[in-house]
Each structure stands twice: as C-alpha cells, then as structure tokens.
Design an enzyme around this catalytic site. Structure first.
Site, mmCIF file in Angstrom:
data_model
loop_
_atom_site.group_PDB
_atom_site.id
_atom_site.type_symbol
_atom_site.label_atom_id
_atom_site.label_comp_id
_atom_site.label_asym_id
_atom_site.label_seq_id
_atom_site.Cartn_x
_atom_site.Cartn_y
_atom_site.Cartn_z
ATOM 1 N N TYR A 1 -27.990 32.514 -36.682
ATOM 2 C CA TYR A 1 -27.733 33.950 -36.614
ATOM 3 C C TYR A 1 -27.786 34.451 -35.173
ATOM 4 O O TYR A 1 -28.857 34.456 -34.577
ATOM 5 C CB TYR A 1 -28.801 34.709 -37.415
ATOM 6 C CG TYR A 1 -28.697 34.638 -38.921
ATOM 7 C CD1 TYR A 1 -27.473 34.501 -39.553
ATOM 8 C CD2 TYR A 1 -29.840 34.765 -39.700
ATOM 9 C CE1 TYR A 1 -27.398 34.472 -40.936
ATOM 10 C CE2 TYR A 1 -29.770 34.735 -41.091
ATOM 11 C CZ TYR A 1 -28.545 34.591 -41.698
ATOM 12 O OH TYR A 1 -28.468 34.570 -43.059
ATOM 13 N N LYS B 1 -25.095 27.367 -41.458
ATOM 14 C CA LYS B 1 -24.614 28.517 -42.224
ATOM 15 C C LYS B 1 -24.323 29.641 -41.254
ATOM 16 O O LYS B 1 -25.180 29.993 -40.431
ATOM 17 C CB LYS B 1 -25.724 28.931 -43.202
ATOM 18 C CG LYS B 1 -25.335 29.998 -44.149
ATOM 19 C CD LYS B 1 -26.259 31.167 -44.010
ATOM 20 C CE LYS B 1 -25.512 32.354 -43.513
ATOM 21 N NZ LYS B 1 -26.164 33.619 -43.735
HETATM 22 O O1 13P Z 1 -27.489 32.895 -46.676
HETATM 23 C C1 13P Z 1 -27.643 34.059 -47.016
HETATM 24 C C2 13P Z 1 -28.978 34.656 -47.074
HETATM 25 O O2 13P Z 1 -29.965 33.685 -46.819
HETATM 26 C C3 13P Z 1 -26.449 34.866 -47.348
HETATM 27 O O3 13P Z 1 -26.719 35.773 -48.352
HETATM 28 P P1 13P Z 1 -25.670 36.915 -48.702
HETATM 29 O O4 13P Z 1 -24.476 36.231 -49.322
HETATM 30 O O5 13P Z 1 -26.374 37.818 -49.672
HETATM 31 O O6 13P Z 1 -25.324 37.558 -47.405
#
Ligand code: 13P
Length: 305
Positions: A166, A200
């Site tokens: 992130y 991710k």
């Molecule tokens: O990986 C995620 C939260 O840990 C993504 O969740 P959302 O699809 O709700 O954004």
C-alpha cells in the site's frame, strides 16, 4: 520470460510450492487463477463496513460465504482465526494476516504492527501469511525491517508470503496519490524486489497524474497501466483488490483487465459481502466466470501444474 502460472518457475522452496499449489487447486477452475475473500476490514476501517449488511459482522457468516462461494482463500487476523477458523479448517485455505492497524491515527507515519507470527500460521493450518507493507511513509525503514523478520520466518517454514503493498503518506499524496499508476506500479515492484511470493495492489489509476514523475505523466489506458503493474511484479504473483463498494460492471471490467494482464487473481471483500447472501453469491459466480477466461498455460495438460 517466466510463465507466472508455472509454480516451478517462481524460485519457491518445496513448502511454499506445496502450499501455493493447494491454494490454486482449491476448487475446480485449475487454470492458475484464484479468488480470495479478505475480511480484515473490521480492524482496518472499523465496524462501519458492516452497516450495509449487518450479517457480515459475524465471522461465521463470512467464512461460510468463503466456503460456499468456492474462494481459494480467506484472509483474516489472528483473533478471528483462533476463534472461528476451526469450524472451516480445510474447507477454505487460510491466509493469516500477521499485522494490521486501525484507521484512527493519521496515516502519514503508518506502520502496521505485528499481532501474530508464522508459527501461529503453522499451528492454525494456514497456507499463507499476509503482511501489510506501507510504501513511501516516513516509517518505511522500520516497516522494511519488521517485514524482513517475517520474510525470514516464512522462508524457514515454507510459508508463502502475501504482501499487501500500500503506497501511503503525504509524499505519495503529493505524487499522484495512493491509487495512481505511479504509486501502484512502484508498490508492485517494491514487493517483488523485497521477495514477496504474492502481492496485493489496488487497481492503478493512470488519470491521477498531478505531481507524478514525468514518465507517468502521459495518456495511459487502464489496460496499459495494469499490464505494466503485472510486469513490475514479475515473478511475484499479483492480486488486485476490490476497494470500496462500486457498481458491478465497473468491478467486472477491472477484474477482466487484471486477468487479461496476467494477474493471478482477485481479492474482493466489501464488493462481495456488503450485500445480501444470494446477491453476493451471484456476483461471486460472475467473478469466477472472469477468472475462467484466463488462457491455459501453453502446452500444459493441467494448466495449473
Ligand atoms: O485486501 C483487501 C483488504 O484486506 C481488499 O478488500 P476490499 O475488496 O474490501 O477493498
């Protein structure tokens, strides 16, 4: 170029390969793609995320949804894993999130502290661990050091490491923002440089260009941006997250572009469980349809082998 869907080409040790294989083969699709259900929003955002569908505040409800929706894994924190996963162990793979924080303090110095270790993941029967890494904050060095310990533990235990990469902080804010193509691309590359097995990311927004470095200040389509992000992740398998609840068509377009780019899969939470059960399952079916469009690996009889 390595085939990202051939686990033999990803430089994994045997434990990691076996566990990733279990995740990717968990249900019938077997084309090397995967759908994950994240359920750590109760910590990261608070109970407000359950207002749209109160049933989703119950971990049993969401675990059952993960099983019935044929997800390849559910990502939860230690507290829920210890008290609720037992009933579903083996029915859906567990990704144990090892760190996490609330969204109450300002995010500029964000560092997500650890609440569990790889040993807990082994004890609970997890097939992967998850670590949130904030890219670009003033606390980045501390975060990298904490991450390094977890990566070493995961490597010793043969436990796949999934990094929630992130971009965060005011420096990122001044350079296009956390969802800009620049920031997401950099986060994917960072996770790969630091040895994550899966990363991710949020879907990149090439139109967010205020303050970005000149190379990113051009007209890129959404497809070009996600193609580049998948390239930046190279041998790190890439998952795209859902984000806030939005229209189904927009979600499906994003899913399709990601899979076309060569992403391994999707990790969609709120767009799945912030609605009633029957509607959730119908939407999940449509996501599975998108995943099934991924081309089988050239020459493979069993495409996920
Ligand atoms: O990986 C995620 C939260 O840990 C993504 O969740 P959302 O699809 O709700 O954004």
């Amino acid at each position: 170029m390595a085939d990202r869907r051939d686990l033999n080409q990803l430089g994994l040790n045997a434990g990691k390969k076996a566990r990733l294989h279990r995740i990717l083969h968990h249900h019938g699709l077997r084309n090397g793609t995967a759908l994950f259900l994240p359920y750590d929003q109760g910590l990261e955002h608070g109970p407000r995320d359950f207002f749209a569908n109160q049933e989703a505040s119950d971990p049993h409800y969401v675990l059952r949804l993960a099983v019935d929706g044929h997800f390849n894994g559910i990502a939860i924190q230690i507290g829920l894993a210890e008290k609720f996963y037992w009933d579903y162990a083996g029915e859906v793979p567990l990704i144990l999130k090892l760190n996490g924080k609330t969204d109450i303090p300002p995010s500029d110095h964000a560092l997500s502290p650890l609440h569990a270790g790889v040993e807990d993941a082994v004890r609970l029967g997890a097939d992967a661990v998850g670590y949130t890494l904030y890219v670009g904050t003033p606390a980045q060095s501390e975060d990298f050091a904490q991450y390094r310990q977890i990566r070493a533990e995961a490597q010793r235990a043969g436990m796949p490491l999934v990094v929630w990469a992130y971009p965060r902080g005011s420096a990122v804010g001044a350079k296009g923002g956390r969802s800009s193509f620049y920031a997401v691309d950099y986060a994917a590359r960072t996770a790969s440089e630091l040895g994550a097995d899966m990363v991710k990311v949020n879907f990149p927004h090439p139109e967010m260009r205020t303050g970005v470095p000149p190379s990113y200040d051009a007209e890129f389509s959404a497809q070009q941006a996600i193609d580049a992000v998948v390239r930046s992740a190279n041998r790190t398998l890439l998952l795209v997250s859902g984000g806030e609840r939005a229209g189904d068509q927009a979600m499906l377009d994003k899913a399709r572009a990601s899979i076309r780019a060569g992403a391994t899969g999707l990790i969609f939470g709120r767009n799945v469980w912030q609605r009633g059960l029957a509607e959730s399952l119908r939407f999940v079916e449509r996501l599975h349809d998108v995943l099934s469009e991924a081309k089988p690996r050239a020459g493979a009889t069993d495409p996920a082998r």
